[in-house]
Design a protein around this motif. Sequence first.
Motif, PDB file in Angstrom:
ATOM      1  N   ASN A 147      62.179 -62.914   2.261  1.00 53.49           N
ATOM      2  CA  ASN A 147      62.846 -63.845   3.181  1.00 53.49           C
ATOM      3  C   ASN A 147      62.405 -63.604   4.615  1.00 53.49           C
ATOM      4  O   ASN A 147      62.220 -64.552   5.400  1.00 53.49           O
ATOM      5  CB  ASN A 147      64.365 -63.704   3.065  1.00 53.49           C
ATOM      6  N   ARG A 166      64.891 -59.515   0.418  1.00 58.95           N
ATOM      7  CA  ARG A 166      65.089 -59.704   1.846  1.00 58.95           C
ATOM      8  C   ARG A 166      63.771 -59.582   2.611  1.00 58.95           C
ATOM      9  O   ARG A 166      63.570 -60.233   3.628  1.00 58.95           O
ATOM     10  CB  ARG A 166      66.112 -58.678   2.363  1.00 58.95           C
ATOM     11  N   GLU A 220      72.025 -69.584   6.142  1.00 65.27           N
ATOM     12  CA  GLU A 220      70.694 -69.040   6.423  1.00 65.27           C
ATOM     13  C   GLU A 220      69.864 -70.028   7.233  1.00 65.27           C
ATOM     14  O   GLU A 220      69.162 -69.656   8.173  1.00 65.27           O
ATOM     15  CB  GLU A 220      70.011 -68.698   5.103  1.00 65.27           C
TER      16      GLU A 220
END
Length: 1736
Positions: A398, A395, A565
């Motif tokens: 990301n 994460r 996303e």
Amino acid sequence: MALSELYTKYNRVWIPDAEHVWKSAEILRDFKPGDEALELQLDDGTEMVYPLDKSSPQLPYLRNPDILVGENDLTALSYLHEPAVLHNLKVRFVESNIIYSYCGIILVAVNPYKQLHIYGDAVLQAYSGQNMGAMDPHIFAVAEEAYKQMSRNNKNQSVIVSGESGAGKTVSARYVMRYFAMVSKSSGKTHVEDKVLASNPITEAIGNAKTTRNDNSSRFGKYTEISFDRRYQIIGANMRTYLMEKSRVVSQSENERNYHIFYQMCACAEQSEFKSLRLLSADEFRYTCMGGETGIEGVDDRKDMEETRRTFSLLGLTEDFQSDVFKVLAGILHLGNVEIRNVGSDRSSVSSSDQHLAAFCDLLGVSPDGVTRWLCHRRIAMVAETVVKAVPSERAVNSRDALAKQIYAHLFDCVIQKINAALQVPGKQHSFIGVLDIYGFETFDINSFEQFCINYANEKLQQQFNLHVFKLEQDEYMEEDIPWTLIDFYDNQPVIDLIEAKMGILDLLDEECLFPQGTDQNWLQKLYNYLADNPLFEKPRMSNKAFVIQHFADKVEYQCQGFLEKNRDTLYEELVDTMRTSKFPLLANFFLEVEPDGLGTKGIKVRPAQPRVKPANKNHRTTVGEKFSSSLYLLMETLNATTPHYVRCIKPNEEKMPFEYDSKRVVQQLRACGVLETIHISAQSYPSRWTYIEFYSRYSVLMSQEELGLNHKKLACKTVLQRLIQDSDQNKFGRTKIFFRAGQVAYLEKLRLDRLRKACLTIQKHVRGWSHRRKFLRMREAAIVLQQYVRGQRQICKTVTAAALKQGWASVVIQRYWRSYLTRQIYRMVRSSSIIIQAFARGWIARKRYKKMVEVQKALILQKYARAWLARRRFQSLRRLVHNVQLSYRCQKLGKKLEDQAKENRGLLERLTGLAGAHAQGLDKLRCLEAQLGKSATEKASLDEREKKTMKTIAQLQEEKDKLIVERQNLEKKCADSTTEMKDRFYQIKTTLKEDLEREERLRKIAENNLDLQKKDHEKEVEVLRKENRRLKEERVGLQRQTEEEAQVNTDLQHQVIQLTRHVKVIPELRKDLHNLQTQRDDLGRKMKNQSEQARAKMSVITRQLLCGMVEEEVISRLTSDSPDQIYEVGNLSTAFDGLQKACRVLERHQQEQKEGYESQMEALTFKVEHLQNQNNQLQKLFREKTSVNDSNSQEVARLNTENMVIPELKKQLSELQRHKQELEVQLEVLARKMTEESEEISKELQMNVEEGGSQSRLLEEHAEEVERENKEVEREKKEKVEMEEVLRKQKNTENEAKARFSQKASRLTAENTDFEEQLDMKDRLIRKLRNQIKSLQTSEEANQTPAPTITNEYLGMLEYKREDEAKLIQYVILDLKPRGVNMIPNMAAQLLFMCVRHADYLNDEAKLKSLMNAIISGVKKVITDDQEDFELLSFWLSNTYHILSCLKQYSGEEEFMKQNSPRQKKNCLQNFDLSEHRQIFSDLAICIYHQFISVMEKTLMPMIVPCMLEHESLQDVSSMKPTGFRKRSSSIYEDQEICTIYSLLQQLSLYHSTMSQHGMEEGLVRQAVKQTFFLVGADTLNNILLRKDMCSCRKGMQIRCNISHLEAWLKEKDLVQGTMATLKPLCQAAWLLQVNKTTDDDIKDITEQCSELSPVQIVKILNSYTPTDDFEKRVAPSFVRKIQGLLQDREGGSSQLMLDTQYRFQVTFPFTPSSQALELLQIPSSLRLGFLTRI
């Protein structure tokens, strides 16, 4: 006729094929209803059986006839279906190398992957102004159509360029914008069009990237709105972008690259400008090396970076902004290299020593702690508290990538905003044209959110396209008055509802994004639940992670992974806050909170499936899908408000090979881009549309004699169609066109081919029968002859006897001897004759040689004497030239001295301004003294108060003090009055001084003017003397014979000399007056010296009285001290005296400098006078040489010259008197200044004394007495000053009187000098008069000796006019003269004007001649500029201007122009002036008129050339028409156009030729004009052949050759063939190339040899564009074209340009042709109103 009836033998069909999609086959047996199969034969010869379904037999598609294959417009095909379109594109692209085709309103552009010669400026200009469809399909034609509709209908336009990646969308859009920039070039200095074009490299650098399909793929949609003003010139542009692919910043697939700008920066990392960015190579950054290879073959990233920076600067983006952009980009690269490590299973961290993190933070000005903290942590807001939670490395990565994508997206938007700001120019937008460069329908192996959005946008665009095509189809039917029936076409509204409706795909996606725990799988399950019943939505059988949508182009399977996303585009708020706190302003501005703008709903035409979703609350973020839907909504609203034009780009193959055609890839794109949908809509109605004229011309062979005999072609077409096609629904008759159903044109072509084949068979039958009959008759006749010989009816030869042979032999011998005898006799006679001729010839040659030797000897003697005379003449001319050079040099030197004098005068003026400044400073010091006086008054008041306190007991002293105070006040009043009077006096003296200076300046200017006038007079005298000297030298011999008559003239001259001596006696009196003036000057000087000494004595007395007993030496030393410390020791009085004394010294120095300046001026003037005296001496020498003819005359003139030398002395004395007068005035000024200074000093000292009296009361009485004495002295000084002024006034008056007397005497002397010169002129005139009398007496004596012939009045070929009538002459002969208004001989105007020029030359009047020539030139220029489009007037004045030029040459007197002149013309030559300069001016004027003349002809001929040379068919029986059926737009067609034929062109050319001949234009000039005109005809015709495929056929070549023959016949009739037909050679060779056979190798050799005037590019273009008009003709094989292309590569001098330059001009020459017109015989027409002219 039913469609099934066309499936007959020999017809061809299309059958499906796995490899080539479709393949062709020929029917072997006629099809009958009920047959189960079709017997076919493939192209390779194999036979096959094509099965059919009995219940509903689906017959294969019919193939169009070969005559229809390769059409410009796909809708012109008779059979409209997918294989026909695919095959037509392939034929055009592969065989003809044509990349553009029309499909109705769509332009289909196939990417050639090769540079083509079809985008040059010449091609662009050729398409400018043309109707769409008039020339071959081209991107420029679409741009011209959009521009024309905008300017004609005042409606905004849009050009929609779409296609998949690598199809050439960006290049096509670039060419469209380039076309707009060229045709609408702005006249100002903003160069907006250059900036619009310059924006492309920047957007490509930051928005394009390499993909597997394209090396320069646009990863965003772009809509460029180009604004135009009321004149339809570009005034600005605006750019909008759609759905940039942000994910490419952080991830790329294999063999792909990131955006170009990153690699360009890495390539320039070593440059000084980029060293601060700490860049590495592209291989070392994670974001640039994911795809593997970082370079592109053939692309230099370093050069591209230079181009990007250059365009940045061109758009006005500053260096600071560029460096900020590069910092952000470098920060993104460094951010991608930040290493995030795992710390356990659910935690992550970033090393604080990470170099890339430090570089990122330094470049973007953010806190390293904040970045490292919030990359690896997240803040969670709960009800009671806020918790910071660590996140795992996945994460965190990301989050890092999301930050990089967000920064790049903001940067992209910022750059676009800057570009838009740079493209905005002040001015109101009147209309605009939008260019939409947007991605086409995409389908890959793995399709994600980006492909979903792209295909959604294409669904909306396809819906808009379908509605627009449907509307255009309906409009054309209504215009042609054809009943409109509804057409069933594909409507993709259900697909759009599936995507954007409520509970649709986007709505469910946005709903799932609202849930924090929402996943892609949950969203996909909702899709399965809610959309399962929709027929356009499918669930894949083998996958639970994808869904399928049936788009209009194809089914597409989308993988749901990553949809949520990408739609959220999530970036944690903590990182956003960290970016907001950045010290880097550009980055901080990226993350500012901005309220979203509202979207309008006005003008929408495409129905949206749902209203735009608005955020429910502040915390709800707008998703990517919602943003894209809103921007797409705005785009559709804009497109619906404009008129769209469509360009569909096709990618022909995946390997990017030039001109390689992959049918599978092409058909996929044709299905996806709407081309086949257009075909479907067209095929549903009446796709083939012919005008009545085209149909009649093509299918007249099918008409009967009765139908051909009908008067109206429209009626004939209806009659034949009703006979041939029984079903009335298969065709409809409109107002101007005939509409056919699909297949009907092919049926008509079949009927036509059958009729032609039948006619061919009939012709062949009769020809073969005639040939066999003729052969049979010959054989029969030969057999009869043989039979006659055999049967003895004929004998071979008669019998011959021996006696006959002997007699024959004897006759031959006799003939031999007789012929030899005759030959000998003739030889002897010829030999004796030749000997006699040689004897006489040799004697004649010897005598001739002797005479020549004698002549040579005599010529040598003559040459000796002539050369001696020429040498003496050259020496004399050289001596005169040297004198002239010396005189001019001295004049230049004198001019330089005058300039130096002017500079000195300016220096004096500057010094006067300095004095004025010093005076102002003195006034300031006076004000300071007054202020000190006020201070002393206040001090006195304080002293009075102290005395009141301390001396109360002394009452008597107080009373005395009061009395003294009263007296002091009275004294102050008196002092104030005296000071005011002195100030007034000072101002008066100052004004008088200024007036004197101005008067002196005026006198100086008058003196300079007098000198200039004298100089000019001397120059004129020199010229007159030179002329007279030449005349006297030539007439010296004649004067010697007239000595007796000159004796009497000498006596008259002696009387005149006596009168002159009387006048000369006045000179001694003038000398006496000068002596008196000098004595007066000395007296005045002595008086001035005495007065100055008295003034100095008085000044010393005043100073002693004021010092009150102080030592005089100390005062002088203090006054002379310069240090500031000593100044304040003396007090106020010493400072005042010091300032005044310094001012006096400055004035004295200025006076001394002024005096020196005046002295230098006087020296310069004396030098000038001496120089003039020297010149006068030289003139006297020349004068003495002139008067050397007569000794007595020369003595008298020499004596007069010596007496004239007194004048310079008088001038010199006058200048000395002026100088003395100036000195006296300067002295007067000095005295006046001294007096004013003394009065001011006295007043100041009185004030100081009064102040001191306040403190010392005992000395007040003494001071009062002193003041009274001083006042008396001041009064006495005033009286003396007044007396001195009176004395000076008297002196001034006496000076002025003396000056006036001197000027009177000087003027009298100059007048006497002029009288002497006039008398000399009278003497010269008298001499000439006597000489003329002698000549007349001699002629009278000769007349008495010989009988006098009859005398007749002969004209001299000149016209006399008065100077004031010059304007009337120009008005009547040039300005008001109209070529048609007056009947007169050719070139009459030129001859009249030249006769006036001859008269001015005859009078030797240079001013009159120059004025006339300038007036003629100005008048002709005015006529030409006022009537620039009047061909007849231009022809008239071109002829007359050329004739004037020829007359100026013919009568110039130069030998080269006089060879063909008659004796009378030689006598009439110009005598006094050389007009060669005016000849050059007239030549330039004639060239200007010629070019305007040619431009007017070209402007008239240009609209006629193509209709006359190409479209008109002069061979009536050979029709080159073929089925085109192109549906031109109604807005681009002008109805009722006038039909032009080749005879119209010949008629116009004949009109031009007759006009030129009528105006008497010289034949050579006519040839040049006709040659230029024929070059235009040939060049424009050839250019249109190259750009029009329908003109490249054998029959069209025959028609062109026939039209050329008409032109050639016209040239022969006018005798203009020589040199003119060469301009039509390229066109003749092009016509020959269209007609010649093009199959064998011999044909290749012939073509390369014969087409020498055509360039290789033009030959290949014609061969590729060659189109048969009948089935009997064959197409040019591609192999044949390649062979010719290979042979032509070695040709030298071959141009690479496709088009000929129609603006080329041949060099014009004006050959000299003498006129035989006798000017003396010319009669002036009375209609010209030239009564004020007189024939001489």
